[in-house]
Design a protein around this motif. Sequence first.
Motif, PDB file in Angstrom:
ATOM      1  N   ALA A 658     -32.736  -1.307 -13.354  1.00  0.00           N
ATOM      2  CA  ALA A 658     -32.855  -0.241 -12.357  1.00  0.00           C
ATOM      3  C   ALA A 658     -33.610  -0.726 -11.128  1.00  0.00           C
ATOM      4  O   ALA A 658     -33.225  -0.446  -9.991  1.00  0.00           O
ATOM      5  N   ASP A 659     -34.709  -1.446 -11.356  1.00  0.00           N
ATOM      6  CA  ASP A 659     -35.528  -1.942 -10.259  1.00  0.00           C
ATOM      7  C   ASP A 659     -36.472  -2.997 -10.814  1.00  0.00           C
ATOM      8  O   ASP A 659     -36.400  -3.386 -11.985  1.00  0.00           O
ATOM      9  N   MET A 660     -37.394  -3.451  -9.978  1.00  0.00           N
ATOM     10  CA  MET A 660     -38.325  -4.494 -10.388  1.00  0.00           C
ATOM     11  C   MET A 660     -39.251  -4.020 -11.511  1.00  0.00           C
ATOM     12  O   MET A 660     -39.597  -4.788 -12.415  1.00  0.00           O
ATOM     13  N   MET A 661     -39.636  -2.778 -11.469  1.00  0.00           N
ATOM     14  CA  MET A 661     -40.501  -2.251 -12.521  1.00  0.00           C
ATOM     15  C   MET A 661     -39.782  -2.235 -13.866  1.00  0.00           C
ATOM     16  O   MET A 661     -40.396  -2.463 -14.918  1.00  0.00           O
ATOM     17  N   ASP A 662     -38.499  -1.969 -13.841  1.00  0.00           N
ATOM     18  CA  ASP A 662     -37.706  -2.002 -15.075  1.00  0.00           C
ATOM     19  C   ASP A 662     -37.750  -3.394 -15.698  1.00  0.00           C
ATOM     20  O   ASP A 662     -37.929  -3.553 -16.911  1.00  0.00           O
ATOM     21  N   ILE A 663     -37.602  -4.406 -14.872  1.00  0.00           N
ATOM     22  CA  ILE A 663     -37.688  -5.793 -15.359  1.00  0.00           C
ATOM     23  C   ILE A 663     -39.071  -6.060 -15.941  1.00  0.00           C
ATOM     24  O   ILE A 663     -39.213  -6.646 -17.024  1.00  0.00           O
ATOM     25  N   THR A 664     -40.101  -5.618 -15.218  1.00  0.00           N
ATOM     26  CA  THR A 664     -41.479  -5.856 -15.658  1.00  0.00           C
ATOM     27  C   THR A 664     -41.750  -5.186 -17.000  1.00  0.00           C
ATOM     28  O   THR A 664     -42.371  -5.781 -17.894  1.00  0.00           O
ATOM     29  N   ASN A 665     -41.279  -3.956 -17.165  1.00  0.00           N
ATOM     30  CA  ASN A 665     -41.513  -3.240 -18.420  1.00  0.00           C
ATOM     31  C   ASN A 665     -40.800  -3.903 -19.594  1.00  0.00           C
ATOM     32  O   ASN A 665     -41.362  -4.040 -20.684  1.00  0.00           O
ATOM     33  N   ARG A 666     -39.572  -4.299 -19.354  1.00  0.00           N
ATOM     34  CA  ARG A 666     -38.825  -4.957 -20.436  1.00  0.00           C
ATOM     35  C   ARG A 666     -39.471  -6.291 -20.792  1.00  0.00           C
ATOM     36  O   ARG A 666     -39.541  -6.665 -21.975  1.00  0.00           O
ATOM     37  N   GLN A 667     -39.930  -7.007 -19.781  1.00  0.00           N
ATOM     38  CA  GLN A 667     -40.589  -8.287 -20.029  1.00  0.00           C
ATOM     39  C   GLN A 667     -41.877  -8.075 -20.830  1.00  0.00           C
ATOM     40  O   GLN A 667     -42.197  -8.853 -21.738  1.00  0.00           O
ATOM     41  N   ALA A 668     -42.595  -7.011 -20.509  1.00  0.00           N
ATOM     42  CA  ALA A 668     -43.837  -6.732 -21.219  1.00  0.00           C
ATOM     43  C   ALA A 668     -43.575  -6.482 -22.703  1.00  0.00           C
ATOM     44  O   ALA A 668     -44.349  -6.921 -23.564  1.00  0.00           O
ATOM     45  N   ASN A 669     -42.487  -5.785 -23.004  1.00  0.00           N
ATOM     46  CA  ASN A 669     -42.150  -5.535 -24.416  1.00  0.00           C
ATOM     47  C   ASN A 669     -41.868  -6.824 -25.162  1.00  0.00           C
ATOM     48  O   ASN A 669     -42.234  -6.980 -26.331  1.00  0.00           O
ATOM     49  N   ILE A 670     -41.206  -7.760 -24.487  1.00  0.00           N
ATOM     50  CA  ILE A 670     -40.922  -9.049 -25.118  1.00  0.00           C
ATOM     51  C   ILE A 670     -42.210  -9.845 -25.292  1.00  0.00           C
ATOM     52  O   ILE A 670     -42.458 -10.440 -26.353  1.00  0.00           O
ATOM     53  N   ASP A 671     -43.039  -9.848 -24.268  1.00  0.00           N
ATOM     54  CA  ASP A 671     -44.256 -10.661 -24.320  1.00  0.00           C
ATOM     55  C   ASP A 671     -45.221 -10.192 -25.396  1.00  0.00           C
ATOM     56  O   ASP A 671     -45.997 -10.990 -25.926  1.00  0.00           O
ATOM     57  N   LYS A 672     -45.177  -8.903 -25.733  1.00  0.00           N
ATOM     58  CA  LYS A 672     -46.035  -8.411 -26.814  1.00  0.00           C
ATOM     59  C   LYS A 672     -45.705  -9.098 -28.136  1.00  0.00           C
ATOM     60  O   LYS A 672     -46.577  -9.228 -29.001  1.00  0.00           O
ATOM     61  N   LEU A 673     -44.465  -9.505 -28.288  1.00  0.00           N
ATOM     62  CA  LEU A 673     -44.041 -10.125 -29.549  1.00  0.00           C
ATOM     63  C   LEU A 673     -44.770 -11.439 -29.809  1.00  0.00           C
ATOM     64  O   LEU A 673     -44.877 -11.871 -30.964  1.00  0.00           O
ATOM     65  N   TYR A 674     -45.253 -12.077 -28.742  1.00  0.00           N
ATOM     66  CA  TYR A 674     -45.958 -13.353 -28.924  1.00  0.00           C
ATOM     67  C   TYR A 674     -47.294 -13.160 -29.642  1.00  0.00           C
ATOM     68  O   TYR A 674     -47.863 -14.119 -30.146  1.00  0.00           O
ATOM     69  N   GLY A 675     -47.773 -11.939 -29.685  1.00  0.00           N
ATOM     70  CA  GLY A 675     -49.031 -11.678 -30.371  1.00  0.00           C
ATOM     71  C   GLY A 675     -48.865 -11.379 -31.846  1.00  0.00           C
ATOM     72  O   GLY A 675     -49.852 -11.131 -32.537  1.00  0.00           O
ATOM     73  N   TYR A 676     -47.628 -11.407 -32.354  1.00  0.00           N
ATOM     74  CA  TYR A 676     -47.365 -11.079 -33.753  1.00  0.00           C
ATOM     75  C   TYR A 676     -47.184 -12.361 -34.559  1.00  0.00           C
ATOM     76  O   TYR A 676     -46.192 -13.083 -34.399  1.00  0.00           O
ATOM     77  N   SER A 677     -48.119 -12.610 -35.435  1.00  0.00           N
ATOM     78  CA  SER A 677     -48.131 -13.879 -36.174  1.00  0.00           C
ATOM     79  C   SER A 677     -46.985 -14.004 -37.170  1.00  0.00           C
ATOM     80  O   SER A 677     -46.613 -15.106 -37.565  1.00  0.00           O
ATOM     81  N   GLN A 678     -46.426 -12.887 -37.596  1.00  0.00           N
ATOM     82  CA  GLN A 678     -45.371 -12.917 -38.605  1.00  0.00           C
ATOM     83  C   GLN A 678     -44.035 -13.365 -38.028  1.00  0.00           C
ATOM     84  O   GLN A 678     -43.147 -13.800 -38.765  1.00  0.00           O
ATOM     85  N   LEU A 679     -43.887 -13.281 -36.719  1.00  0.00           N
ATOM     86  CA  LEU A 679     -42.602 -13.590 -36.084  1.00  0.00           C
ATOM     87  C   LEU A 679     -42.467 -15.085 -35.820  1.00  0.00           C
ATOM     88  O   LEU A 679     -43.391 -15.714 -35.308  1.00  0.00           O
ATOM     89  N   PRO A 680     -41.309 -15.676 -36.125  1.00  0.00           N
ATOM     90  CA  PRO A 680     -41.091 -17.092 -35.810  1.00  0.00           C
ATOM     91  C   PRO A 680     -41.116 -17.313 -34.302  1.00  0.00           C
ATOM     92  O   PRO A 680     -40.423 -16.619 -33.552  1.00  0.00           O
ATOM     93  N   GLN A 681     -41.909 -18.278 -33.865  1.00  0.00           N
ATOM     94  CA  GLN A 681     -42.068 -18.534 -32.432  1.00  0.00           C
ATOM     95  C   GLN A 681     -40.744 -18.854 -31.751  1.00  0.00           C
ATOM     96  O   GLN A 681     -40.464 -18.388 -30.637  1.00  0.00           O
ATOM     97  N   ASP A 682     -39.903 -19.637 -32.422  1.00  0.00           N
ATOM     98  CA  ASP A 682     -38.652 -20.039 -31.790  1.00  0.00           C
ATOM     99  C   ASP A 682     -37.714 -18.847 -31.594  1.00  0.00           C
ATOM    100  O   ASP A 682     -36.946 -18.811 -30.632  1.00  0.00           O
ATOM    101  N   LYS A 683     -37.790 -17.857 -32.491  1.00  0.00           N
ATOM    102  CA  LYS A 683     -36.936 -16.680 -32.343  1.00  0.00           C
ATOM    103  C   LYS A 683     -37.370 -15.835 -31.153  1.00  0.00           C
ATOM    104  O   LYS A 683     -36.533 -15.312 -30.406  1.00  0.00           O
TER     105      LYS A 683
END
Length: 827
Positions: A658-683
Amino acid sequence: MMKKTTLFVALFCMIFSNLIYAQTENPYQDFNPESLKKNKDYTKNFAPNNFSTKILYNCMQDMVNAARAQYAYLPPMKTDIQLDSTAMMQAIYQAQKEEKTVENLPPYRTTEQRLKKYGLGTHGKELTSKAKATLGANEYTYYDVCLELIRPMLKNVKTAAVLLDRQYTYLGFGYEFDKYMKSIYASYILANDRTFNYGKPVGMPRDLPYTRTKLGLAGYDEQLCKKCMSERGLEILPECLSVKDGVVYFTHEDMKVIRKLIGKEGDAIVLDFVQHSQYNGDGTDQVDQDRPNHGFMSKTISYDQMVADNQATGKKTTKLFSPIAEVPQEIPDNADYDINIIIIKDGKYVCRDVLKKNVECKNADYKEPMYFLKDESTIKAAGEWVPVAETNEITVTIPFDDKKLDYTLDDIKAYFNELEEPAFVVEKVDLTACTSFNYSGNATTQKNQKRRAESMASALKKQFADNTFDVNIKYDDSWEMFKQDLVKHPEYSDLAVGTKEYALSQLKYNNGEIAKALENDYLKKERRAVIVLHIRYKVDGENEQPFTVTKFNRSLAAKNLPLAMAIQQYIMKEVEAGRYGASAVSGLEIPNQKNYQPLLSNRVYMQAILDKGVNNTTANAMLEVSKLSGATTTSTTVNQIAQYNKVMAEVAAAGPFADMMDITNRQANIDKLYGYSQLPQDKVNDLNLEFQFQIINYLKTAPSTTENVTLLENTYNKIKEIRNPVMSSWKNAYKLAAIFMRNNDFVYAVSLMEPFLRDESISNDFLFSFISISAVREELYMSGNFTLAVQMAQERDAARLCGLFDKLPVVIFDNQEVKKIIFKNCK
């Protein structure tokens, strides 16, 4: 609006810098090539006063090659006695001084001077190392010595970069012990075909096809040239050149772009006119590799000179159209030649050559399948489950027809064909022929029941003709059933609580008046055959899948979630292996409830595998599943796998930004996953990478604003940060490489493709694209991988290879093996 958009970009960059996983440790520091220990010579004990020079030399060469293969995907290096002699000279000097150093005494103080002493050119790098020569009484093998020598070079990022540099294809190795044989000093000379300077003339002949003086230019300065070497924008400069009537013109639509590239104080360019005839198939090249140029050079040309000579019209024109040089008179009119551009910094330092490009990139638009993660931890499985041939009892009730005494297969088959059971084998049958209680003890009835039972037993044999079994016939007067049915009857309940004899006498009383009253609702249904099949399920071949699915469904219906999870784990393995098909997934009957969310999620996971990747259908299905639990197991504990699958589904099913904020919000959701130790890093990296692709595709048609340009540059940088060391497939590597080719980042594009160069399944388009982009930079076309790619291409499609080389810069023939292949196979 400008401030808001800028804020969004800043926020995007902040998330990028703070939340993205980055490799901070030196990836080479734990190098330990255990496979070399298979060579028994290398595991022999090493003693400085009694050792094999051949074993030590070979072990060190193999050790270096192993490091280059592991970390840079490079082929083995070649050896040369002149390089070994150069290395040995420095190793002896180090041992005498008992100091690790690359400097020596004049007149051989520098590596270049020592290379010249042994008849070589100046293109080469030297590394030095020191290690213990002995461990006393402790075991110390050739392998240990070589590992101790190479590890310091790998632990230092700068020396590791030299050791793993793809442009070097030769290795010279020399070593010496100190006076007391406590330490071993080593020197490594890394070189390529340019080091041997095959085309350097003997004496001072006339009419050489290149400028013999350096025109005041100085050699490469690492500090000054570092940024220039990585500046992608310089790749456009050869496209700005054109020749008309012997004059070279420089043309560009926006002079600001050129000023940014070569407009700083001390910046300049020099044109290098290289004739194709300077390279010959017989090895008599006319190129002096010790010079900064290959052919005739122009004078230095600055941006200010271009602006002063600009012939573009208009007071406010931004276009640059300047005559910058003349084609040297020494070049014949009919000669084929290239014009390379030498980039100058600080007025005289030669930093790099920029060559004309003819990059091929065909059929690289490939979408790498993305997959969900399976959830095997939220519901703890009841151990490991495997299908076994279980036994079971199936009860079938067939009502008797009072007018029928003989039963055939046609009379009973419908009852068995309706059974919802996986395939089974009948091992035994119990058949109970039941009459209604009012006929208990009736001789005629007993005779008829016997006839019915025996005919039905015969029909059962035909129904299950493939099985061998016995039919055990019993008879029953339905007294127990009669009591159970009549106990709550409003009028005749006394018949159920009295004796059997009393009840039977009452049914016969007054010409069976009570029996007639109970006939339709009670007595009629008592006249039946009760058949119990003792079976064993088939789990062989194609019978296994339906049995497993049925077992899962029945376990779940019994609310045995641990067993259901164990069975589903088995089903997932079979789906992953391609042994179970669509019915194994669609046949899983799972209530759409919160408690079953992991099982539902796994069902969608398997469907995505069958679909060969997540699509809109499976993405939306996963989003529906995620609504059940909000991707949490409790109010405080995040279900990490559910969260990953939710974000994956959002990326896969998402529409346009929709706009730049939409990109930022979606990116933030992905970046949160890096804080989850159970998730494979490569995935997580793969998911993030797919999102970056979406951003790049979005920016292709977005307005070229400052914010969008910044976002695009940040996206390229982010891809470099998050991509896995090796892509998941050669197709995905090719796709990503194509994106970086369009951004003129050819070195990075090659690094993506190199790990797959030896994969026999790579396409010809992949291979020829690799060759074309490697021809853009010296460090790429001098590499052993470039040589390998050309060899492979010659074997696959020689005609296409020859056609491609007609369009590539001629200086790639500095690679002598490549030159031999082309001159031998192409006209």
